[in-house]
Design a protein around this motif. Structure first.
Motif, PDB file in Angstrom:
ATOM      1  N   TRP A   1      48.699 -38.897 -14.887  1.00  0.00           N
ATOM      2  CA  TRP A   1      49.137 -40.087 -14.145  1.00  0.00           C
ATOM      3  C   TRP A   1      48.009 -40.651 -13.289  1.00  0.00           C
ATOM      4  O   TRP A   1      47.871 -41.868 -13.144  1.00  0.00           O
ATOM      5  N   ALA A   2      47.185 -39.768 -12.714  1.00  0.00           N
ATOM      6  CA  ALA A   2      46.101 -40.222 -11.849  1.00  0.00           C
ATOM      7  C   ALA A   2      44.986 -40.885 -12.643  1.00  0.00           C
ATOM      8  O   ALA A   2      44.255 -41.725 -12.112  1.00  0.00           O
ATOM      9  N   SER A   3      44.841 -40.526 -13.919  1.00  0.00           N
ATOM     10  CA  SER A   3      43.797 -41.127 -14.739  1.00  0.00           C
ATOM     11  C   SER A   3      44.045 -42.615 -14.975  1.00  0.00           C
ATOM     12  O   SER A   3      43.113 -43.371 -15.255  1.00  0.00           O
ATOM     13  N   LEU A   4      45.305 -43.046 -14.824  1.00  0.00           N
ATOM     14  CA  LEU A   4      45.637 -44.457 -15.033  1.00  0.00           C
ATOM     15  C   LEU A   4      45.067 -45.357 -13.938  1.00  0.00           C
ATOM     16  O   LEU A   4      45.036 -46.572 -14.096  1.00  0.00           O
ATOM     17  N   VAL A   5      44.635 -44.743 -12.834  1.00  0.00           N
ATOM     18  CA  VAL A   5      43.976 -45.532 -11.782  1.00  0.00           C
ATOM     19  C   VAL A   5      42.804 -46.309 -12.365  1.00  0.00           C
ATOM     20  O   VAL A   5      42.561 -47.455 -11.985  1.00  0.00           O
ATOM     21  N   GLY A   6      42.071 -45.696 -13.295  1.00  0.00           N
ATOM     22  CA  GLY A   6      40.891 -46.345 -13.859  1.00  0.00           C
ATOM     23  C   GLY A   6      41.188 -47.679 -14.517  1.00  0.00           C
ATOM     24  O   GLY A   6      40.754 -48.739 -14.031  1.00  0.00           O
TER      25      GLY A   6
END
Length: 260
Positions: free
Chosen positions: A207-212
């Motif tokens: 989920w945090a990788s979607l920040v990119g």
């Protein structure tokens, strides 16, 4: 090292580096070095996180390679431009608007340090994946990364060759990828961030990788990318760029429209 402690260390190191770069930029009167510093710090952040994260060697290695190569290539490309051209018109306009205020520019440089830390979150998410097998997700990540790096480098090369010709002064580049997108370099830079989503797939921080890709799209499309760049293009190329806006897609590559 815990993921959020890694992000904090990236921010601290970036803040110190940006403070030094701000002092240098004020001395040489060229704010364009902020972009060079941002790209270089992203490369350094990828290496740092690849070395210190808790994921598998494969995931950490891919993050270190993806981020450092992407950031180093962009850093060197921007450095060549800054060293060989006048200060970017966008920063000249900002200098005029802020009356050259050193304090405002210091804050501006420190905001870039925060942005480096923000975009290190996808690095952390991907490098924390414990999956050690080179499966479909990892293969897809490599393919997306190769496409994005190759596309961005090609777009930069096409634009540089166009700008190097004195006969093109005051004209808009419509060569190669620039005939299908007004900002193909931005498009491929955005695409690059999906590499970390794919590396993180199956891990606990996907989920945090979607920040990119999500935040980069917002930045490029609505904040500091397309709006800022196109405002300068309209100032410098006027009606020629307005026709370009009418005929060519702003971001996603698409066959151009031809006005009668």
């Amino acid at each position: 090292m815990s993921p959020w402690l890694s992000v904090a260390w990236v921010w601290l190191g970036s803040a110190v580096a940006m403070a030094a770069l701000w002092a240098f930029s004020m001395r040489v009167r060229n704010i364009g070095y902020v972009d060079v510093g941002w790209a270089g710090l992203m490369a350094a952040a990828a290496l740092f996180i690849g070395l210190t994260a808790d994921g598998s060697p494969l995931a950490r290695g891919l993050v270190a390679m993806f981020g450092s190569v992407w950031g180093a290539r962009l850093c060197l490309h921007l450095l060549h431009r800054v060293l060989n051209e006048d200060e970017d018109g966008r920063y000249q306009a900002l200098r005029a608007e802020w009356s050259g205020s050193p304090v405002r520019f210091f804050v501006f440089f420190q905001v870039q340090a925060v942005v480096v830390a923000l975009f290190s979150i996808p690095f952390v998410a991907a490098a924390s994946n414990s999956e050690d097998g080179f499966g479909a997700w990892m293969l897809a990540a490599v393919l997306v990364w190769l496409l994005s790096i190759g596309g961005e480098a090609l777009a930069d090369r096409q634009l540089a060759a166009f700008r190097a010709d004195p006969g093109n002064r005051g004209r808009t580049c419509r060569v190669g990828l620039w005939a299908w997108s007004r900002h193909p370099n931005y498009f491929f830079e955005w695409l690059h961030w999906f590499s970390y989503v794919l590396v993180a797939a199956g891990g606990g921080m996907v989920w945090a990788s979607l920040v990119g890709p999500v935040v980069m799209f917002a930045f490029l499309y609505r904040v500091s990318g397309i709006p800022w760049t196109e405002a300068q293009s309209l100032r410098s190329r006027g009606d020629d760029y307005r026709r370009y806006q009418q005929e060519v897609s702003a971001f996603f590559p698409w066959p151009p429209r031809r006005n009668p």
